[in-house]
Design a protein around this motif. Structure first.
Motif, PDB file in Angstrom:
ATOM      1  N   UNK A   1      -6.354   2.398   7.348  1.00 20.91           N
ATOM      2  CA  UNK A   1      -6.887   2.636   6.008  1.00 20.91           C
ATOM      3  C   UNK A   1      -7.851   1.514   5.601  1.00 20.91           C
ATOM      4  N   UNK A   2      -7.390   0.266   5.783  1.00 18.29           N
ATOM      5  CA  UNK A   2      -8.215  -0.882   5.392  1.00 18.29           C
ATOM      6  C   UNK A   2      -9.504  -0.919   6.207  1.00 18.29           C
ATOM      7  N   UNK A   3      -9.375  -0.592   7.472  1.00 20.62           N
ATOM      8  CA  UNK A   3     -10.530  -0.597   8.344  1.00 20.62           C
ATOM      9  C   UNK A   3     -11.532   0.477   7.898  1.00 20.62           C
TER      10      UNK A   3
ATOM     11  N   UNK B   1       0.837  -1.205   0.000  1.00 21.00           N
ATOM     12  CA  UNK B   1       0.000   0.000   0.000  1.00 21.00           C
ATOM     13  C   UNK B   1       0.868   1.250   0.000  1.00 21.00           C
ATOM     14  N   UNK B   2       1.969   1.205   0.754  1.00 18.57           N
ATOM     15  CA  UNK B   2       2.790   2.414   0.862  1.00 18.57           C
ATOM     16  C   UNK B   2       4.091   2.322   0.077  1.00 18.57           C
TER      17      UNK B   2
ATOM     18  N   UNK C   1       3.903   1.786   9.706  1.00 24.37           N
ATOM     19  CA  UNK C   1       3.421   1.349   8.391  1.00 24.37           C
ATOM     20  C   UNK C   1       2.200   0.444   8.561  1.00 24.37           C
ATOM     21  N   UNK C   2       2.347  -0.563   9.434  1.00 22.79           N
ATOM     22  CA  UNK C   2       1.248  -1.503   9.637  1.00 22.79           C
ATOM     23  C   UNK C   2       0.029  -0.811  10.230  1.00 22.79           C
ATOM     24  N   UNK C   3       0.286   0.100  11.168  1.00 22.55           N
ATOM     25  CA  UNK C   3      -0.842   0.794  11.793  1.00 22.55           C
ATOM     26  C   UNK C   3      -1.600   1.638  10.791  1.00 22.55           C
ATOM     27  N   UNK C   4      -0.835   2.367   9.976  1.00 27.41           N
ATOM     28  CA  UNK C   4      -1.516   3.234   9.002  1.00 27.41           C
ATOM     29  C   UNK C   4      -2.284   2.430   7.974  1.00 27.41           C
TER      30      UNK C   4
ATOM     31  N   UNK D   1      -6.980  -1.801  -4.645  1.00 26.85           N
ATOM     32  CA  UNK D   1      -7.917  -0.683  -4.562  1.00 26.85           C
ATOM     33  C   UNK D   1      -7.483   0.281  -3.454  1.00 26.85           C
ATOM     34  N   UNK D   2      -7.124  -0.284  -2.311  1.00 31.20           N
ATOM     35  CA  UNK D   2      -6.699   0.547  -1.186  1.00 31.20           C
ATOM     36  C   UNK D   2      -5.450   1.344  -1.556  1.00 31.20           C
ATOM     37  N   UNK D   3      -4.519   0.687  -2.227  1.00 27.24           N
ATOM     38  CA  UNK D   3      -3.267   1.350  -2.585  1.00 27.24           C
ATOM     39  C   UNK D   3      -3.527   2.552  -3.490  1.00 27.24           C
ATOM     40  N   UNK D   4      -4.265   2.304  -4.550  1.00 25.69           N
ATOM     41  CA  UNK D   4      -4.479   3.378  -5.528  1.00 25.69           C
ATOM     42  C   UNK D   4      -5.311   4.520  -4.943  1.00 25.69           C
ATOM     43  N   UNK D   5      -6.343   4.176  -4.185  1.00 30.18           N
ATOM     44  CA  UNK D   5      -7.198   5.253  -3.681  1.00 30.18           C
ATOM     45  C   UNK D   5      -6.501   6.038  -2.569  1.00 30.18           C
ATOM     46  N   UNK D   6      -5.564   5.389  -1.873  1.00 31.20           N
ATOM     47  CA  UNK D   6      -4.834   6.115  -0.838  1.00 31.20           C
ATOM     48  C   UNK D   6      -3.913   7.154  -1.474  1.00 31.20           C
ATOM     49  N   UNK D   7      -3.434   6.840  -2.668  1.00 29.92           N
ATOM     50  CA  UNK D   7      -2.475   7.713  -3.342  1.00 29.92           C
ATOM     51  C   UNK D   7      -3.132   8.831  -4.126  1.00 29.92           C
TER      52      UNK D   7
END
Ligand SMILES: Nc1ncnc2c1ncn2[C@@H]1O[C@H](COP(=O)(O)OP(=O)(O)OP(=O)(O)O)[C@@H](O)[C@H]1O
Ligand SMILES: [Mg+2]
Length: 499
Positions: free
Chosen positions: A121-123, A94-95, A114-117, A148-154
């Motif tokens: 996000x996933x939650x 994701x990051x 990293x894991x927390x963020x 999906x999470x990766x792209x939308x986070x960016x």
């Protein structure tokens, strides 16, 4: 995007296409397989350089030289073929390239942060995925959610989704639609590519239709009926998506008795007769894929038996299953079906090379001839048997795989999500091909999550839930609601009418 042109090796793929996506709007992009949708969006995402035309972001011309460059301008894309690093964790993916650094100058990544963020996000998105899981071990659906999470986070301005639901269940797709509405609310422009018009109806505000690398329609979503959209895509009227079938039911070609694989499926019994299409419905994870793969000898099972033509045949491996007249079209064509570096002709003839051998030599002429026939019958585009299969559009790859089993002369066809990612016109071709098979006395078992497809194509629909067959329904008399009810029912009571 204005007047974008693009060609590959001299073949024009985009011939001056324009597309406008406004902030806070979902723009649906549709078209037949090979129309140029993914290519147009890869131009936008900095993957491909266009030969002509221009891209403007908030009115300013930009020239992207790489995906990172596009991202710097706020444009992110979810690719049709997933692009995650399999050996990294969910959070790392994701990051990727934007890891939070604890000691910036040293470049040390703060793992915990990293894991927390990623977890937050996933939650937020409602995706139930462990950020520490290694991506390569996840299911196709989970991988898609991570993508999906990766792209939308960016994404800060535009996010492109190229068939984002192709391996999601209805439930997960709902999560995605919620996310999309949220992105809209935050003022992003979303470009959404899908072959499922019902699904687009959930989210789309505007619509662009591409045909052969040209834009043939642009307007507000809802101005056109489904039939009109299809007519724009195919350039012709398409009446019977589910053509009638005149098949006589014959002997039971396949009988599965008490088949069990612990934790996957249990005590599954059914048969498929010559001339019959048996639908297998259920939610993702219900065990349908594992079941058909076990019948094909591609996965193990612990108990029960398979009978072909009345004789017991527990396939020890796929090769011997093919030898006995079984064919399996897998749901994941990239991983278990297509040889992307081989030609279309080679892919088509792979399961029946014997038919091409003339005096101990593989006849290239025969290979080409056979390939040409199936390319024609299934409307593979472009109709070039020498084309490298990996370069075909997604739906056309699926047609090649179906052609492989047609050419192999299979008697029992196991089709796992045969039309996933396939456009409506091509889908109708595939249905016609399946009907011809049934009419020719073949037994077809079709796993599908597309309920209209099951109702339209199957004679009987078997519903699986958590590894068990829980209902057998007459496709002519049941409804989508009824199938779904059995597929999702939580109570442990069994309804089977064996007649
Ligand atoms: N890297 C490439 N090299 C050569 N040809 C390509 C390449 N990428 C795409 N093409 C060709 O460009 C055309 C358009 O492909 P594209 O993937 O954009 O179609 P699509 O509309 O996304 O189709 P689908 O619905 O099947 O995903 C196809 O004929 C395809 O074979
Ligand atoms: Mg595409």
């Amino acid at each position: 995007m204005r007047g974008i042109t693009k060609s590959f090796a001299g073949n024009s793929v985009l011939a001056g296409v324009s597309l406008r996506a406004a902030a806070g709007e979902v723009h649906a992009l549709v078209g037949e397989n090979g129309a140029g949708k993914s290519t147009l969006m890869k131009v936008l995402a900095g993957v491909h350089r266009p030969e002509g035309g221009e891209i403007l972001i908030e009115g300013r011309p930009v020239h992207f030289t790489s995906p990172a460059d596009a991202l710097a301008h706020g444009v992110a894309m979810i690719y049709q073929e997933l692009s995650l690093a399999p050996h990294l964790t969910v959070a790392e993916n994701i990051f990727l390239g934007r890891e939070p650094l604890r000691f910036r100058p040293l470049g040390v990544v703060a793992k915990r942060e990293l894991n927390e963020r990623a977890g937050r996000l996933l939650e937020d998105y409602g995706f139930r995925i462990d950020p520490r899981a290694v991506v390569g071990r996840l299911s196709a659906a989970a991988r898609q959610l991570v993508e999906i999470a990766r792209a939308t986070a960016e994404a800060r301005r535009v996010v492109v989704m190229d068939e984002p639901t192709s391996s999601l269940t209805a439930h997960e797709a709902e999560d995605l639609f919620r996310l999309i509405r949220d992105l809209k609310g935050r003022g992003l422009a979303v470009v959404y590519i899908s072959h499922r018009l019902e699904e687009l109806g959930e989210v789309a505000d505007r619509l662009t239709v591409l045909r052969d690398g040209r834009e043939v329609y642009e307007g507000a979503w809802g101005e056109l009926s489904q039939g009109e959209i299809i007519r724009h895509m195919a350039g012709r009227e398409l009446k019977d998506i589910f053509p009638p079938r005149a098949a006589q039911r014959g002997a039971a070609l396949l009988r599965v008795e008490g088949l069990t694989r612990k934790g996957k499926f249990e005590d599954v019994t059914f048969e498929a007769r010559a001339g019959e299409v048996v639908g297998l419905a259920g939610l993702a994870g219900a065990g349908r894929t594992e079941l058909v793969e076990a019948v094909f000898g591609a996965q193990p099972f612990d108990g029960g038996a398979v009978y072909l033509n009345g004789a017991k045949f527990n396939a020890p491996d796929p090769a011997r299953a093919v030898g006995r007249g079984l064919g399996l079209l897998t749901e994941d064509r990239k991983r278990t079906g297509l040889c992307p570096d081989q030609t279309l002709a080679r892919n088509l003839t792979l399961a029946n090379v014997g038919a091409l051998v003339k005096r101990w030599v593989l006849s290239r002429g025969r290979e080409r001839e056979a390939a040409r026939e199936y390319v024609e019958r299934l409307r593979v585009r472009p109709p070039d048997p020498e084309r490298v299969a990996g370069r075909l559009s997604g739906g056309n790859q699926q047609k090649v795989l179906l052609g492989r089993w047609l050419f192999a002369g299979s008697r029992v066809f196991l089709l796992d999500e045969p039309t996933r990612g396939v456009d409506v016109a091509a889908r109708a071709e595939i249905y016609r091909a399946v009907n011809r098979l049934a009419e020719g006395g073949v037994a077809v078992v079709m796993v599908s999550s597309d309920l209209p497809e099951l109702l339209g194509m199957a004679d009987r629909i078997l519903v699986m839930r958590r590894g068990r067959l829980v209902a057998e329904l007459d496709a002519k008399r049941t409804t989508q609601e009824e199938v779904l009810t059995y597929a999702t029912l939580e109570e442990e009571f069994e309804i089977r009418n064996d007649e």
